[in-house]
Design a protein around this motif. Structure first.
Motif, short mmCIF file in Angstrom:
data_model
loop_
_atom_site.label_atom_id
_atom_site.label_comp_id
_atom_site.label_asym_id
_atom_site.label_seq_id
_atom_site.Cartn_x
_atom_site.Cartn_y
_atom_site.Cartn_z
N GLU A 129 0.81 -1.21 0.00
CA GLU A 129 0.00 0.00 0.00
C GLU A 129 0.85 1.27 0.00
OE1 GLU A 129 -3.28 0.20 -0.50
OE2 GLU A 129 -3.11 -1.96 -0.82
N VAL A 130 1.97 1.24 0.70
CA VAL A 130 2.89 2.39 0.67
C VAL A 130 3.37 2.62 -0.76
CG1 VAL A 130 5.19 3.18 1.35
CG2 VAL A 130 3.64 2.25 3.08
N LEU A 131 3.76 1.55 -1.43
CA LEU A 131 4.24 1.67 -2.81
C LEU A 131 3.18 2.26 -3.72
CD1 LEU A 131 6.32 1.11 -5.05
CD2 LEU A 131 5.42 -1.23 -5.18
N ASN A 183 13.83 5.84 1.18
CA ASN A 183 12.45 5.77 1.68
C ASN A 183 12.26 6.67 2.90
OD1 ASN A 183 11.34 3.71 -0.15
ND2 ASN A 183 12.89 2.40 0.79
N TYR A 184 13.11 7.68 2.99
CA TYR A 184 13.05 8.64 4.09
C TYR A 184 13.81 9.89 3.66
CZ TYR A 184 17.65 6.55 4.80
OH TYR A 184 18.92 6.08 4.61
N LEU A 185 13.49 11.00 4.26
CA LEU A 185 14.18 12.25 3.95
C LEU A 185 15.54 12.22 4.63
CD1 LEU A 185 14.03 15.02 2.59
CD2 LEU A 185 13.03 15.92 4.70
N THR A 186 16.61 12.28 3.84
CA THR A 186 17.95 12.11 4.39
C THR A 186 18.51 13.39 5.00
OG1 THR A 186 18.79 12.46 2.15
CG2 THR A 186 18.54 10.18 2.90
N TYR A 187 18.32 14.51 4.31
CA TYR A 187 18.86 15.77 4.80
C TYR A 187 18.19 16.91 4.04
CZ TYR A 187 21.50 15.61 0.45
OH TYR A 187 21.83 15.53 -0.87
N GLY A 188 18.28 18.10 4.59
CA GLY A 188 17.73 19.27 3.91
C GLY A 188 16.21 19.31 3.90
N LYS A 189 15.70 20.21 3.11
CA LYS A 189 14.25 20.38 3.01
C LYS A 189 13.68 19.52 1.89
CE LYS A 189 14.38 25.17 4.67
NZ LYS A 189 14.08 26.59 4.35
N ALA A 190 12.44 19.09 2.08
CA ALA A 190 11.80 18.25 1.07
C ALA A 190 11.69 18.99 -0.26
CB ALA A 190 10.42 17.81 1.54
N MET A 200 11.33 10.69 -17.10
CA MET A 200 12.19 10.01 -16.13
C MET A 200 11.61 8.64 -15.78
SD MET A 200 13.38 13.01 -13.48
CE MET A 200 14.54 14.27 -14.00
N VAL A 201 12.49 7.68 -15.61
CA VAL A 201 12.09 6.31 -15.27
C VAL A 201 12.89 5.89 -14.03
CG1 VAL A 201 11.89 3.93 -16.06
CG2 VAL A 201 11.69 5.81 -17.71
N PHE A 202 12.20 5.40 -13.03
CA PHE A 202 12.89 5.02 -11.80
C PHE A 202 12.09 3.98 -11.02
CE2 PHE A 202 10.70 9.10 -11.33
CZ PHE A 202 9.86 8.90 -10.24
N CYS A 203 12.76 3.37 -10.06
CA CYS A 203 12.17 2.34 -9.22
C CYS A 203 11.95 2.86 -7.81
CB CYS A 203 13.09 1.12 -9.16
SG CYS A 203 13.35 0.32 -10.75
N ILE A 204 10.76 2.62 -7.30
CA ILE A 204 10.45 2.92 -5.91
C ILE A 204 10.32 1.59 -5.18
CG2 ILE A 204 8.83 4.02 -4.32
CD1 ILE A 204 7.92 5.77 -6.59
N GLU A 205 10.95 1.47 -4.01
CA GLU A 205 10.93 0.19 -3.31
C GLU A 205 10.91 0.35 -1.80
OE1 GLU A 205 14.47 -2.22 -3.97
OE2 GLU A 205 15.31 -0.65 -5.21
N PRO A 206 9.74 0.57 -1.22
CA PRO A 206 9.65 0.65 0.24
C PRO A 206 10.10 -0.65 0.90
CG PRO A 206 7.46 0.60 -0.76
CD PRO A 206 8.42 0.80 -1.85
#
Length: 252
Positions: A129-131, A183-190, A200-206
């Motif tokens: 569901e997150v994905l 799968n998380y904000l690493t640093y800085g502002k969103a 653009m083509v990319f993979c999302i993987e929670p």
């Protein structure tokens, strides 16, 4: 960071590879039963990929020995297939990559074996569901960091935590390209950094853990678990930005 913008014909080539991934995963899912070995799952995946005149992208990648990453119970990613035979209550993650005509696709699922615990069912359902929930909210002009923050928020809303130090990624002519998508904000502002653009083509993987997201690599040098040792879950899709919205290329 140079993020490729793909032409429509290139996206369609990635879709071909991604569809082979989807069907390989479907065959593996259908075969899951008590007594099936992890090596047998791997063989099912490889046989189907090769029947499509394609190549298992993970076999030999960075020295990996098999066609699929098969992650059992507490292993969240990069599990190495063994002769272990599935037992009632196991959960198993299957991550597959395919290369056909020089273009790559990648996706992953997590499957329960027989009757699993309610907690494991929650874990598996949440990762899926997150994905899907994140994909629905992606739009052109969104920052990749916003996507990472969204994934983190969704994971935590289900009562779980993201695995640290591992991420989604670009894909195309190589199995792993820019950008990296934690799968998380690493640093800085969103609302900073690279923006998502059409083509653009990319993979999302929670990658969901229960109590701690701190990773630990097992003695095989590949399998990643959480330091809490509890069961985990992983889902992944290859997506493309088309007409301002995310389209799943690895959908069955």
């Amino acid at each position: 960071m140079a993020i490729a913008i793909r032409r429509p014909a290139e996206i369609e080539a990635i879709r071909v590879s991604s569809q082979i991934v989807a069907q390989a995963l479907n065959r593996a899912r259908s075969a899951i039963k008590i007594g099936l070995s992890l090596l047998e799952i791997d063989q099912i995946v490889e046989d189907y990929i090769r029947s499509c005149d394609a190549r298992p992208a993970f076999k030999g990648l960075y020295g990996f020995s098999h066609s699929a990453c098969i992650s059992l119970n507490s292993v969240v990613i990069h599990g190495v297939p063994t002769d272990y035979r599935l037992q009632e209550g196991d959960i198993v993650g299957i991550d597959v990559g395919v290369e056909k005509n020089g273009w790559y696709g990648d996706a992953a699922i997590t499957v329960g074996v027989g009757k699993i615990t309610s907690k494991d069912q929650e874990l598996i359902s949440a990762s899926k569901e997150v994905l899907l929930g994140a994909i629905e909210q992606i739009e052109e002009g969104m920052h990749f960091k916003e996507l990472s923050a969204l994934l983190e928020s969704l994971i935590k809303s289900y009562g779980f935590v993201p695995l640290l130090d591992y991420c989604g990624h670009g894909i195309g002519r190589k199995p792993h390209e820019d950008p990296q998508i934690p799968n998380y904000l690493t640093y800085g502002k969103a609302k900073s950094g690279e923006k998502i653009k059409n083509g653009m083509v990319f993979c999302i993987e929670p990658m969901l853990c229960q109590k701690s997201g701190k990773p630990k690599i097992l003695a095989d040098g590949w399998s990643v678990i959480s330091e809490d040792g509890l069961n985990t879950s992983h889902y992944e899709h290859t997506i493309a930005l088309i007409n301002g919205r995310a389209e799943i290329l690895s959908k069955e």
